[in-house]
Design a protein around this motif. Sequence first.
Motif, PDB file in Angstrom:
ATOM      1  N   ALA A  50      70.759 128.827  88.834  1.00 52.94           N
ATOM      2  CA  ALA A  50      71.910 129.666  89.136  1.00 52.94           C
ATOM      3  C   ALA A  50      71.573 130.598  90.291  1.00 52.94           C
ATOM      4  O   ALA A  50      70.427 130.974  90.488  1.00 52.94           O
ATOM      5  CB  ALA A  50      72.288 130.481  87.906  1.00 52.94           C
ATOM      6  N   ARG A  51      72.572 130.940  91.046  1.00 58.44           N
ATOM      7  CA  ARG A  51      72.381 131.904  92.138  1.00 58.44           C
ATOM      8  C   ARG A  51      73.463 132.966  92.028  1.00 58.44           C
ATOM      9  O   ARG A  51      74.541 132.697  91.513  1.00 58.44           O
ATOM     10  CB  ARG A  51      72.413 131.227  93.501  1.00 58.44           C
ATOM     11  N   PRO A  52      73.203 134.168  92.515  1.00 58.58           N
ATOM     12  CA  PRO A  52      74.216 135.219  92.432  1.00 58.58           C
ATOM     13  C   PRO A  52      75.427 134.870  93.284  1.00 58.58           C
ATOM     14  O   PRO A  52      75.310 134.182  94.281  1.00 58.58           O
ATOM     15  CB  PRO A  52      73.512 136.462  92.955  1.00 58.58           C
ATOM     16  N   TRP A  53      76.575 135.352  92.852  1.00 57.97           N
ATOM     17  CA  TRP A  53      77.802 135.144  93.609  1.00 57.97           C
ATOM     18  C   TRP A  53      77.693 135.841  94.953  1.00 57.97           C
ATOM     19  O   TRP A  53      77.137 136.921  95.077  1.00 57.97           O
ATOM     20  CB  TRP A  53      78.972 135.731  92.817  1.00 57.97           C
ATOM     21  N   ARG A  54      78.195 135.235  96.017  1.00 60.04           N
ATOM     22  CA  ARG A  54      78.164 135.818  97.364  1.00 60.04           C
ATOM     23  C   ARG A  54      79.578 136.147  97.814  1.00 60.04           C
ATOM     24  O   ARG A  54      80.492 135.354  97.648  1.00 60.04           O
ATOM     25  CB  ARG A  54      77.562 134.827  98.367  1.00 60.04           C
ATOM     26  N   ASN A  55      79.740 137.305  98.401  1.00 60.15           N
ATOM     27  CA  ASN A  55      81.021 137.723  98.945  1.00 60.15           C
ATOM     28  C   ASN A  55      81.308 136.881 100.186  1.00 60.15           C
ATOM     29  O   ASN A  55      80.526 136.893 101.125  1.00 60.15           O
ATOM     30  CB  ASN A  55      80.947 139.210  99.307  1.00 60.15           C
ATOM     31  N   PRO A  56      82.418 136.144 100.227  1.00 58.99           N
ATOM     32  CA  PRO A  56      82.710 135.328 101.405  1.00 58.99           C
ATOM     33  C   PRO A  56      82.960 136.166 102.660  1.00 58.99           C
ATOM     34  O   PRO A  56      82.859 135.660 103.768  1.00 58.99           O
ATOM     35  CB  PRO A  56      83.969 134.545 101.007  1.00 58.99           C
ATOM     36  N   LEU A  57      83.275 137.441 102.493  1.00 56.55           N
ATOM     37  CA  LEU A  57      83.467 138.323 103.640  1.00 56.55           C
ATOM     38  C   LEU A  57      82.143 138.856 104.175  1.00 56.55           C
ATOM     39  O   LEU A  57      82.080 139.374 105.281  1.00 56.55           O
ATOM     40  CB  LEU A  57      84.379 139.495 103.250  1.00 56.55           C
ATOM     41  N   ASN A  58      81.075 138.742 103.380  1.00 49.81           N
ATOM     42  CA  ASN A  58      79.739 139.200 103.757  1.00 49.81           C
ATOM     43  C   ASN A  58      78.723 138.265 103.102  1.00 49.81           C
ATOM     44  O   ASN A  58      77.978 138.669 102.219  1.00 49.81           O
ATOM     45  CB  ASN A  58      79.539 140.653 103.298  1.00 49.81           C
ATOM     46  N   PRO A  59      78.692 136.994 103.520  1.00 49.32           N
ATOM     47  CA  PRO A  59      77.872 135.994 102.821  1.00 49.32           C
ATOM     48  C   PRO A  59      76.371 136.265 102.869  1.00 49.32           C
ATOM     49  O   PRO A  59      75.641 135.826 101.992  1.00 49.32           O
ATOM     50  CB  PRO A  59      78.225 134.682 103.507  1.00 49.32           C
ATOM     51  N   SER A  60      75.889 136.979 103.863  1.00 52.74           N
ATOM     52  CA  SER A  60      74.454 137.270 103.927  1.00 52.74           C
ATOM     53  C   SER A  60      74.112 138.568 103.221  1.00 52.74           C
ATOM     54  O   SER A  60      72.964 139.006 103.244  1.00 52.74           O
ATOM     55  CB  SER A  60      73.984 137.329 105.381  1.00 52.74           C
ATOM     56  N   SER A  61      75.096 139.189 102.592  1.00 49.43           N
ATOM     57  CA  SER A  61      74.921 140.453 101.857  1.00 49.43           C
ATOM     58  C   SER A  61      74.298 141.539 102.724  1.00 49.43           C
ATOM     59  O   SER A  61      73.432 142.295 102.290  1.00 49.43           O
ATOM     60  CB  SER A  61      74.080 140.224 100.601  1.00 49.43           C
ATOM     61  N   SER A  62      74.742 141.616 103.961  1.00 51.72           N
ATOM     62  CA  SER A  62      74.269 142.671 104.860  1.00 51.72           C
ATOM     63  C   SER A  62      74.662 144.028 104.299  1.00 51.72           C
ATOM     64  O   SER A  62      75.744 144.189 103.726  1.00 51.72           O
ATOM     65  CB  SER A  62      74.886 142.515 106.250  1.00 51.72           C
ATOM     66  N   LYS A  63      73.786 144.992 104.467  1.00 52.70           N
ATOM     67  CA  LYS A  63      74.068 146.335 103.989  1.00 52.70           C
ATOM     68  C   LYS A  63      75.219 146.930 104.799  1.00 52.70           C
ATOM     69  O   LYS A  63      75.253 146.831 106.020  1.00 52.70           O
ATOM     70  CB  LYS A  63      72.826 147.213 104.136  1.00 52.70           C
ATOM     71  N   VAL A  64      76.163 147.539 104.112  1.00 52.94           N
ATOM     72  CA  VAL A  64      77.311 148.155 104.754  1.00 52.94           C
ATOM     73  C   VAL A  64      77.230 149.652 104.510  1.00 52.94           C
ATOM     74  O   VAL A  64      77.165 150.096 103.368  1.00 52.94           O
ATOM     75  CB  VAL A  64      78.633 147.598 104.189  1.00 52.94           C
ATOM     76  N   VAL A  65      77.210 150.426 105.590  1.00 51.26           N
ATOM     77  CA  VAL A  65      77.200 151.884 105.497  1.00 51.26           C
ATOM     78  C   VAL A  65      78.434 152.393 106.221  1.00 51.26           C
ATOM     79  O   VAL A  65      78.594 152.154 107.414  1.00 51.26           O
ATOM     80  CB  VAL A  65      75.928 152.488 106.135  1.00 51.26           C
ATOM     81  N   ARG A  66      79.307 153.062 105.493  1.00 48.61           N
ATOM     82  CA  ARG A  66      80.502 153.637 106.110  1.00 48.61           C
ATOM     83  C   ARG A  66      80.196 155.098 106.432  1.00 48.61           C
ATOM     84  O   ARG A  66      79.852 155.880 105.566  1.00 48.61           O
ATOM     85  CB  ARG A  66      81.701 153.543 105.179  1.00 48.61           C
TER      86      ARG A  66
ATOM     87  N   MET B 234      87.883 147.711 104.994  1.00 45.93           N
ATOM     88  CA  MET B 234      86.910 146.629 104.805  1.00 45.93           C
ATOM     89  C   MET B 234      85.507 147.141 104.495  1.00 45.93           C
ATOM     90  O   MET B 234      84.673 146.378 104.014  1.00 45.93           O
ATOM     91  CB  MET B 234      86.891 145.720 106.027  1.00 45.93           C
ATOM     92  N   CYS B 235      85.237 148.399 104.750  1.00 49.14           N
ATOM     93  CA  CYS B 235      83.919 148.966 104.449  1.00 49.14           C
ATOM     94  C   CYS B 235      83.878 149.664 103.095  1.00 49.14           C
ATOM     95  O   CYS B 235      82.851 150.220 102.722  1.00 49.14           O
ATOM     96  CB  CYS B 235      83.518 149.965 105.531  1.00 49.14           C
ATOM     97  N   SER B 236      84.963 149.618 102.347  1.00 52.22           N
ATOM     98  CA  SER B 236      84.975 150.300 101.059  1.00 52.22           C
ATOM     99  C   SER B 236      84.291 149.456  99.989  1.00 52.22           C
ATOM    100  O   SER B 236      84.137 148.248 100.132  1.00 52.22           O
ATOM    101  CB  SER B 236      86.410 150.601 100.628  1.00 52.22           C
ATOM    102  N   ASN B 237      83.871 150.099  98.933  1.00 54.48           N
ATOM    103  CA  ASN B 237      83.224 149.400  97.832  1.00 54.48           C
ATOM    104  C   ASN B 237      84.228 148.720  96.917  1.00 54.48           C
ATOM    105  O   ASN B 237      83.844 147.962  96.040  1.00 54.48           O
ATOM    106  CB  ASN B 237      82.376 150.379  97.013  1.00 54.48           C
ATOM    107  N   GLN B 238      85.501 149.006  97.090  1.00 46.70           N
ATOM    108  CA  GLN B 238      86.537 148.436  96.245  1.00 46.70           C
ATOM    109  C   GLN B 238      87.074 147.123  96.790  1.00 46.70           C
ATOM    110  O   GLN B 238      87.669 146.349  96.065  1.00 46.70           O
ATOM    111  CB  GLN B 238      87.714 149.418  96.113  1.00 46.70           C
ATOM    112  N   PHE B 239      86.894 146.895  98.071  1.00 44.86           N
ATOM    113  CA  PHE B 239      87.589 145.801  98.719  1.00 44.86           C
ATOM    114  C   PHE B 239      86.911 145.547 100.059  1.00 44.86           C
ATOM    115  O   PHE B 239      86.769 146.443 100.848  1.00 44.86           O
ATOM    116  CB  PHE B 239      89.043 146.252  98.945  1.00 44.86           C
ATOM    117  N   GLY B 240      86.469 144.338 100.329  1.00 47.07           N
ATOM    118  CA  GLY B 240      85.957 144.036 101.653  1.00 47.07           C
ATOM    119  C   GLY B 240      84.490 143.697 101.699  1.00 47.07           C
ATOM    120  O   GLY B 240      83.911 143.165 100.758  1.00 47.07           O
ATOM    121  N   TRP B 241      83.854 144.016 102.821  1.00 47.56           N
ATOM    122  CA  TRP B 241      82.486 143.615 103.090  1.00 47.56           C
ATOM    123  C   TRP B 241      81.479 144.222 102.114  1.00 47.56           C
ATOM    124  O   TRP B 241      80.501 143.584 101.759  1.00 47.56           O
ATOM    125  CB  TRP B 241      82.074 144.007 104.513  1.00 47.56           C
TER     126      TRP B 241
END
Length: 188
Positions: free
Chosen positions: A98-114, A66-73
């Motif tokens: 228009a607004r940018p598309w939001r990932n439903p798994l990370n709707p607030s676009s929080s930064k993800v660091v793996r 879920m933390c990968s850039n290919q799939f998930g948050w």
Amino acid sequence: AGGGAAGSNSGSGSGSGSGALPLLMSTDVGTGLPLAGSSSTVHTIKSGVAYSDGDGLIPLVSLGLMCSNQFGWADPDPSVDPSVDRTKATEGAEGGGARPWRNPLNPSSSKVVRKEYEHVPRSALEQARAGDIRGGPRAADHVDIMGNHEVISDLLHLAAGRSGNIEARTFSDIDNIAQRIAQAHREA
């Protein structure tokens, strides 16, 4: 360790009797995951349990997918092909624009660091000298990671609002695994 199988029932124990279902051990682990840059697969099976990368209890796919850039948050849009421009916008946002598309798994676009931590446990002699059965300040096993000094430092940086000091680090092959899973989802 990951995966598992039921043990075999030889008629002894609480499962014997007229209504008992037989338990069978399966050693079929499929084709497995190839090593990075290799076409061969590696399986370690001990007592019917298939072992894989992970933290000693949870498999790598469960820990890092879920933390990968290919799939998930971390993915800005997990539903599209990576070769497609991901800057699409949706109509009908507040204000009519228009607004940018939001990932439903990370709707607030929080930064993800793996960040992966290498497991460097203390030797049994060092543990005995310290009077501690835990893995030590650089252990990264399932529970022992809570005593890892680097993890504690990263948590303190995060709590102090200095998340910029936490750098991504990957030892595993999770990016290739995530890419294959995302490709399989697109083809399905």
